[in-house]
Scaffold this motif. Structure first.
Motif, mmCIF file in Angstrom:
data_model
loop_
_atom_site.group_PDB
_atom_site.id
_atom_site.type_symbol
_atom_site.label_atom_id
_atom_site.label_comp_id
_atom_site.label_asym_id
_atom_site.label_seq_id
_atom_site.Cartn_x
_atom_site.Cartn_y
_atom_site.Cartn_z
ATOM 1 N N UNK A 148 0.803 -1.241 0.000
ATOM 2 C CA UNK A 148 0.000 0.000 0.000
ATOM 3 C C UNK A 148 0.827 1.278 0.000
ATOM 4 N N UNK A 149 2.145 1.178 0.071
ATOM 5 C CA UNK A 149 2.951 2.409 0.173
ATOM 6 C C UNK A 149 3.206 2.972 -1.221
ATOM 7 N N UNK A 150 2.852 4.233 -1.416
ATOM 8 C CA UNK A 150 3.056 4.875 -2.723
ATOM 9 C C UNK A 150 3.907 6.136 -2.539
ATOM 10 N N UNK A 151 4.708 6.428 -3.555
ATOM 11 C CA UNK A 151 5.678 7.525 -3.455
ATOM 12 C C UNK A 151 5.544 8.424 -4.683
ATOM 13 N N UNK A 152 5.511 9.720 -4.453
ATOM 14 C CA UNK A 152 5.443 10.663 -5.577
ATOM 15 C C UNK A 152 6.252 11.904 -5.259
ATOM 16 N N UNK A 153 6.564 12.683 -6.304
ATOM 17 C CA UNK A 153 7.364 13.874 -6.069
ATOM 18 C C UNK A 153 7.092 14.954 -7.097
ATOM 19 N N UNK A 154 7.613 16.133 -6.807
ATOM 20 C CA UNK A 154 7.492 17.250 -7.749
ATOM 21 C C UNK A 154 8.668 18.191 -7.572
ATOM 22 N N UNK A 155 8.805 19.099 -8.517
ATOM 23 C CA UNK A 155 9.833 20.136 -8.418
ATOM 24 C C UNK A 155 9.268 21.218 -7.502
ATOM 25 N N UNK A 156 9.835 21.352 -6.309
ATOM 26 C CA UNK A 156 9.312 22.325 -5.341
ATOM 27 C C UNK A 156 9.764 23.737 -5.682
ATOM 28 N N UNK A 157 10.974 23.858 -6.265
ATOM 29 C CA UNK A 157 11.412 25.185 -6.717
ATOM 30 C C UNK A 157 12.595 25.045 -7.665
ATOM 31 N N UNK A 158 12.747 26.056 -8.505
ATOM 32 C CA UNK A 158 13.944 26.180 -9.354
ATOM 33 C C UNK A 158 14.344 27.647 -9.350
ATOM 34 N N UNK A 159 15.609 27.882 -8.968
ATOM 35 C CA UNK A 159 16.125 29.259 -8.958
ATOM 36 C C UNK A 159 15.212 30.225 -8.218
ATOM 37 N N UNK A 160 14.548 29.760 -7.164
ATOM 38 C CA UNK A 160 13.695 30.633 -6.357
ATOM 39 C C UNK A 160 12.236 30.669 -6.800
ATOM 40 N N UNK A 161 11.902 30.128 -7.971
ATOM 41 C CA UNK A 161 10.482 30.064 -8.385
ATOM 42 C C UNK A 161 9.882 28.829 -7.722
ATOM 43 N N UNK A 162 8.878 29.035 -6.860
ATOM 44 C CA UNK A 162 8.405 27.928 -6.021
ATOM 45 C C UNK A 162 7.026 27.434 -6.425
#
Ligand SMILES: Cc1cc2nc3c(=O)[nH]c(=O)nc-3n(C[C@H](O)[C@H](O)[C@H](O)COP(=O)(O)O)c2cc1C
Length: 363
Positions: A148-162
């Motif tokens: 049941x464990x699922x993992x996901x991600x995203x780009x939280x910021x680049x060069x200060x753009x969040x």
């Protein structure tokens, strides 16, 4: 060179960016676990370059399983997977044999291996080696998904753009499938457009940018991990700091906790079907080194790509005389978009190890 990690899942990586290839040996995954290689290929494709915001090097990153998986099922023997290099251009790296690139490992590797390390394309220090981590992650996240464990991600910021952050109690799990399909995965698409623009501007100027990846693992049981040295955060961080270009890691509210009062930082308890559970998730999914039952949330800081076309100061290895180095070749103007799946993968590796430590092969 050492490349070994794990307690129950025992992992060894090998390879170079411009050698014959690279790969990984994964011992300790129980027999009888199904291993969907089409899913492995999908995860590999998420890391592989192939657009205007990544390196122009084109690698199919096709995995060849040498041992440990038969008819789509783990056999219990060590799994060895290899990825051959098909698009290396070693001539681009001649200058680095005489002068180290600022920000890369040329200087330290030259001292440590007395000039013998194969540093073409970054050698064993290259971001390319993370393909092996994605292979291990693609197998271990299948193991975890059956639990049941699922993992996901995203780009939280680049060069200060969040981008906005993950909702801390896991509501964004519903968005994981959408994020997996994006080459620059963000929760707010307008932020993704701005980030892409910034990367292209840096590339145009012969420069690079860094940023932050945020990853969340949902549906963890309470109590995975160990206190002290093998705490869940320690094990995950150990792997995270193995990823080239990682310079910082924080769990939950991380450094922001230092500005809060205890009354705000603490996660109060509530009643969940007769047992205590956390009402909030400032801790980011771990208390005392053990999973707390709330989503595990980690943010990982990546520095700007070291290899840039803009000339920089260096010196020659031979006699220390001043030199200027402008790095030719094909490089990611920003490693962050490709690193999202890498961070997810090492989180999967650490959680699988922690699961096997806690519940054993039959768990
Ligand atoms: C997915 C990924 C891709 C990378 N691509 C490049 C690249 O194209 N050029 C480069 O100089 N560094 C690249 N790096 C970063 C370097 O490998 C890294 O900065 C270098 O090995 C020095 O290690 P350190 O930054 O951890 O000290 C990449 C890293 C990752 C995770």
């Amino acid at each position: 060179m050492g490349g070994h990690w794990g307690t129950r899942v025992d992992i060894q990586i090998f390879g170079e960016s411009h050698g014959r290839g690279l790969g990984i040996v994964i011992a300790g995954l129980p027999a009888g676990e199904s291993a969907d290689m089409a899913e492995v290929a999908r995860q590999m494709a998420r890391r592989a370059p192939g657009n205007e915001i990544s390196t122009a090097r084109r690698e199919p990153d096709q995995v060849e399983i040498i041992s440990g998986i038969k008819d789509g099922v783990t056999t219990g023997s060590p799994i060895c997977g290899m990825i051959l290099n098909t698009d290396a251009r070693t001539q681009d790296y001649r200058a680095m044999q005489t002068s180290p690139r600022p920000g890369h490992a040329d200087f330290t590797a030259h001292a440590r291996y007395e000039g013998h390390a194969d540093m073409a394309g970054g050698g064993h220090f290259s971001g390319r080696i993370t393909a092996s981590l994605v292979l291990a992650g693609a197998l271990t996240r299948q193991y975890l998904a059956r639990r049941r464990i699922v993992i996901g991600g995203h780009v939280a910021s680049i060069g200060g753009i969040a981008d906005r952050r993950f909702e801390t109690m896991g509501a964004d799990v519903a968005d994981f499938a959408r994020l997996y399909a994006m080459d620059l995965p963000v929760l707010e698409e307008a932020k993704g457009t701005d980030m892409r623009q910034l990367i292209l501007e840096a590339k145009e100027e012969g420069d690079s940018v860094g940023g932050v990846v945020e990853v969340m693992a949902c549906h963890l049981p309470v109590g995975l991990g160990e206190p002290f040295f093998d705490s869940l955060e320690s094990q995950i961080s150990h792997l995270l700091f193995s990823i080239p270009a990682v310079k910082g890691v924080e769990f939950g509210d991380g450094f922001a906790l230092t500005t809060m009062r205890g009354s705000k930082a603490n996660d109060a308890y509530k009643n969940c079907d007769g047992s205590p559970c956390l009402a909030t998730n400032h801790c980011g999914g771990a208390l005392g080194g053990l999973s707390s039952g709330t989503p595990l949330i980690v943010r990982v800081a990546f520095k700007p790509t070291p290899s840039i076309a803009l000339p920089q100061d260096s010196v020659t290895f031979a006699d220390g005389s001043a030199s200027r180095i402008s790095v030719p070749g094909r490089h990611d103007p920003c490693v962050v978009p490709r690193a999202v799946v890498v961070v997810e993968s090492v989180v999967a590796m650490a959680l699988t190890d922690a699961w096997l430590c806690r519940y054993g092969e039959k768990g």
